[in-house]
Design a protein around this motif. Structure first.
Motif, PDB file in Angstrom:
ATOM      1  N   MET A   1       0.847  -1.196   0.000  1.00 44.81           N
ATOM      2  CA  MET A   1       0.000   0.000   0.000  1.00 44.81           C
ATOM      3  C   MET A   1       0.883   1.246   0.000  1.00 44.81           C
ATOM      4  O   MET A   1       1.836   1.325   0.793  1.00 44.81           O
ATOM      5  CB  MET A   1      -0.919   0.004   1.235  1.00 44.81           C
ATOM      6  N   PRO A   2       0.617   2.203  -0.865  1.00 44.26           N
ATOM      7  CA  PRO A   2       1.408   3.435  -0.878  1.00 44.26           C
ATOM      8  C   PRO A   2       1.464   4.085   0.496  1.00 44.26           C
ATOM      9  O   PRO A   2       0.452   4.150   1.209  1.00 44.26           O
ATOM     10  CB  PRO A   2       0.666   4.319  -1.886  1.00 44.26           C
ATOM     11  N   SER A   4       3.147   2.986   3.085  1.00 48.97           N
ATOM     12  CA  SER A   4       3.406   2.035   4.161  1.00 48.97           C
ATOM     13  C   SER A   4       4.907   1.927   4.434  1.00 48.97           C
ATOM     14  O   SER A   4       5.746   2.254   3.595  1.00 48.97           O
ATOM     15  CB  SER A   4       2.862   0.652   3.801  1.00 48.97           C
ATOM     16  N   ASP A  18       4.727   4.086  -4.735  1.00 42.41           N
ATOM     17  CA  ASP A  18       3.519   3.363  -5.146  1.00 42.41           C
ATOM     18  C   ASP A  18       3.278   2.098  -4.325  1.00 42.41           C
ATOM     19  O   ASP A  18       2.344   1.342  -4.599  1.00 42.41           O
ATOM     20  CB  ASP A  18       3.585   3.007  -6.639  1.00 42.41           C
ATOM     21  N   GLY A  19       4.137   1.859  -3.328  1.00 40.60           N
ATOM     22  CA  GLY A  19       3.941   0.710  -2.440  1.00 40.60           C
ATOM     23  C   GLY A  19       4.766  -0.511  -2.794  1.00 40.60           C
ATOM     24  O   GLY A  19       4.762  -1.490  -2.044  1.00 40.60           O
ATOM     25  N   LYS A  20       5.492  -0.503  -3.927  1.00 41.16           N
ATOM     26  CA  LYS A  20       6.300  -1.670  -4.301  1.00 41.16           C
ATOM     27  C   LYS A  20       7.507  -1.802  -3.382  1.00 41.16           C
ATOM     28  O   LYS A  20       8.134  -0.809  -3.006  1.00 41.16           O
ATOM     29  CB  LYS A  20       6.768  -1.568  -5.750  1.00 41.16           C
ATOM     30  N   TRP A  37       4.643  -4.712   8.616  1.00 40.68           N
ATOM     31  CA  TRP A  37       4.393  -3.462   7.900  1.00 40.68           C
ATOM     32  C   TRP A  37       3.423  -2.585   8.673  1.00 40.68           C
ATOM     33  O   TRP A  37       2.611  -3.060   9.471  1.00 40.68           O
ATOM     34  CB  TRP A  37       3.870  -3.730   6.498  1.00 40.68           C
ATOM     35  N   THR A  39       0.723   0.639   8.044  1.00 44.79           N
ATOM     36  CA  THR A  39      -0.024   1.408   7.056  1.00 44.79           C
ATOM     37  C   THR A  39       0.090   2.897   7.346  1.00 44.79           C
ATOM     38  O   THR A  39       0.509   3.294   8.444  1.00 44.79           O
ATOM     39  CB  THR A  39      -1.501   1.005   7.072  1.00 44.79           C
ATOM     40  N   GLU A  41      -2.092   4.812   8.133  1.00 45.15           N
ATOM     41  CA  GLU A  41      -2.968   5.133   9.267  1.00 45.15           C
ATOM     42  C   GLU A  41      -2.377   4.677  10.593  1.00 45.15           C
ATOM     43  O   GLU A  41      -2.968   4.914  11.654  1.00 45.15           O
ATOM     44  CB  GLU A  41      -4.335   4.474   9.072  1.00 45.15           C
TER      45      GLU A  41
END
Length: 231
Positions: A1-2, A4, A18-20, A37, A39, A41
Motif C-alpha cells: 500500500m502506498p 506504508s 507506489d507501495g512496491k 508493515w 499502514t 494510518e
C-alpha cells in the motif's frame, strides 16, 4: 500500500511511493522469517514467512589449473580490487521497477550448472555456486533478462573474466560472468531482450558458458525461480 513502512526481521525495507518493495532469501537463509508493515494510518500487521528447505547437488570438476583453485599471492590485491568493484555495483538501490516484470532467459543453451550446488575443484570443496550456468559456444549472444541500468562492465576480472552487472531496482541486480565480449558500458540503460554481450570462457572457467546470478543486495538468489522452466 502506498505510504506504508516495511520491515524484514526488524530491518527496514525500502518502499517505493507506489507501495512496491522487494525481499529475497538466499541458499542459507533461516527457514522462518518475519515480515512487518505499518499502514499510513498507523496500523501494524505481521506475517511469518516459512521457507521450504532444499537439497543441493555436489559437482566435482577435475583438471582446473591449481592457480585458479588457490590463487597465487601475486594476484591477491587484484582479487581484492575486483571484489570491491562488484560489491560497490551491488550496493545500488535505485527506484527503478524493472524487477517487477517477468524475467526471460539471458541466453539459449542447456543448463550445465545450477544454483546452490557445492563445487569440488580437483578434490578441494569450494563455496556453493550461486548462479545458473548456460552452456553455449563462445560468441553466443547474451541478452538482458529484464531492463535496467549497467553498473559494472569489466572485460577481465580475475575469477569471472568479462563481467556485467545490471541494476533492476531496489537492490535487485543481475550479474553475467565469463563473457568474451561486452556490448554495453557503465551507465547504459538497457531494455529487456537487448544484447549486452557474448558468451565466453574468460576468468576461471573450464569451457564457454554464461554464469548468470541474481542478487538482492548481498543476498544471493536463485535466478531459475524468476524465469520459465526449460523444456
Amino acid at each position: 500500500m502506498p505510504g506504508s513502512a516495511v520491515w524484514l526481521n526488524d530491518e527496514p525495507v525500502k518502499v517505493l511511493p507506489d507501495g512496491k518493495f522487494v525481499v529475497g532469501f538466499g541458499r542459507d537463509a533461516k527457514l522462518t522469517q518475519a515480515l512487518r508493515w505499518q499502514t499510513p494510518e498507523g496500523e501494524v500487521q505481521t506475517r511469518e514467512i516459512t521457507l521450504t528447505a532444499r537439497e543441493y547437488p555436489t559437482q566435482r570438476i577435475e583438471g582446473v589449473p591449481q592457480a585458479m583453485v588457490t590463487p597465487p599471492k601475486s594476484v591477491l590485491e587484484r582479487i581484492k580490487d575486483d571484489n570491491w568493484r562488484v560489491a560497490k555495483a551491488r550496493k545500488t538501490s535505485s527506484e527503478r521497477t524493472d524487477f517487477a516484470v517477468d524475467f526471460i532467459w539471458p541466453a539459449e543453451g542447456p543448463i550445465t550448472g545450477v544454483y546452490g550446488s557445492q563445487r569440488v575443484f580437483n578434490g578441494v570443496p569450494k563455496r556453493p555456486h550461486y548462479g545458473v550456468d548456460v552452456g553455449a559456444p563462445t560468441g553466443t549472444q547474451v541478452i538482458a533478462p529484464a531492463g535496467g541500468k549497467v553498473t559494472l562492465a569489466h572485460p577481465d576480472l580475475y575469477y569471472s573474466g568479462g563481467t556485467i552487472i545490471i541494476d533492476h531496482g531496489l537492490g535487485v541486480n543481475s550479474t553475467f560472468l565469463h563473457l568474451s565480449k561486452l556490448t554495453v558500458k557503465p551507465g547504459d540503460l538497457v531494455e529487456q531482450g537487448q544484447k549486452i554481450g557474448e558468451i565466453g570462457a574468460t576468468g576461471r572457467a573450464t569451457g564457454p558458458h554464461l554464469d548468470w546470478r541474481i542478487n538482492w543486495f548481498s543476498e544471493r538468489l536463485d535466478p531459475a525461480l524468476l524465469v520459465p522452466p526449460r523444456q
